[in-house]
Scaffold this active site. Sequence first.
Site, short mmCIF file in Angstrom:
data_model
loop_
_atom_site.label_atom_id
_atom_site.label_comp_id
_atom_site.label_asym_id
_atom_site.label_seq_id
_atom_site.Cartn_x
_atom_site.Cartn_y
_atom_site.Cartn_z
N GLY A 9 0.84 -1.18 0.00
CA GLY A 9 0.00 0.00 0.00
C GLY A 9 0.88 1.24 0.00
O GLY A 9 2.02 1.20 -0.47
N ASN A 102 0.97 0.11 12.14
CA ASN A 102 0.38 0.81 13.27
C ASN A 102 0.13 -0.18 14.41
O ASN A 102 0.06 -1.39 14.20
CB ASN A 102 -0.94 1.47 12.87
N LYS A 178 3.83 6.72 18.90
CA LYS A 178 3.13 6.71 17.60
C LYS A 178 1.67 6.31 17.78
O LYS A 178 0.77 6.88 17.14
CB LYS A 178 3.84 5.73 16.66
N SER A 247 -5.93 10.81 7.79
CA SER A 247 -5.46 9.62 8.49
C SER A 247 -5.75 8.37 7.67
O SER A 247 -6.64 8.35 6.81
CB SER A 247 -6.14 9.51 9.86
#
Length: 300
Positions: A9, A102, A178, A247
Amino acid sequence: MKVAVMGAGAVGCYYGGMLARAGHDVVLIGRPQHVDAIRRNGLHLELQGDDCHVRVEASTGAAAVAGAQLVLFCVKSTDTDSAAAALKPHLAPDALVLSLQNGVDNAERLRAALPQAVAATVVYVAAEMAGPGHVRHHGRGELVIEPSNASETVAAALIEAGVPTEISANVRGALWTKLILNCAYNALSAISQLPYGKLVQVEGATASMRDVVAECVAVAHADGVTLPGDVDAAVKRIAETMPGQFSSTAQDLARGKRSEIDHLNGYVARRGETLGVPTPANRMLHTLVKLLESKTQPAS
């Protein structure tokens, strides 16, 4: 190096493209529409101040990872377990797997699934897929890598390719920082469909973000995490350095895709419940995003 990107991606294509542009042998493993475009025209790498097509290999199958010395593992947190299972039969014994994802627990999940070395990595980049085989870079791009036998070699290659890279013994703390940034911005950007710069200008947004951040910090401290640097300053810096960025959660909702919200605000809410730390702001944002997801996702 021979490099494989699992999950090509925006993040995977950006870092894979940078390494390929520097002369490394890169294969991108991704969805058919992107693979087809990359096979025809190369990877369209749109950088700030540069626009080029980079020749890379592309495949839809995990078998393409065979022989890679470095694997950039860039799938969504929701797909970590299934993607690891697909990779396992094809990985070279001495491969280093970098988790560019993430959330804070993906490297642990990968270590449970794979015998190869796995290094958690913190990613700070604003990028999007602007079309099939076309990645657009909006800003930043630095990486923080967990120490391993090959981390110094990999970091040197990334730095030479134009990717600022640091090796840190406190990657857990950096991952939590993060996570906190994602919890502050991702859900609000998704709910509003606003980029970060406009989001923080809306009345009440920054105050709500402070509530979210305070809960995250309390959970992190209760979990024994040492947070590096000034978290509040880091949160403010995101809107300043990535004002035009939506986001990843906002992009997922806009495309009718399942987001990673369970591994962001949802993770903080679950961890807070386990540790006895109240997280009403994170729980509410998690619920609101899940409600929006339910409008586009088929009933299970």
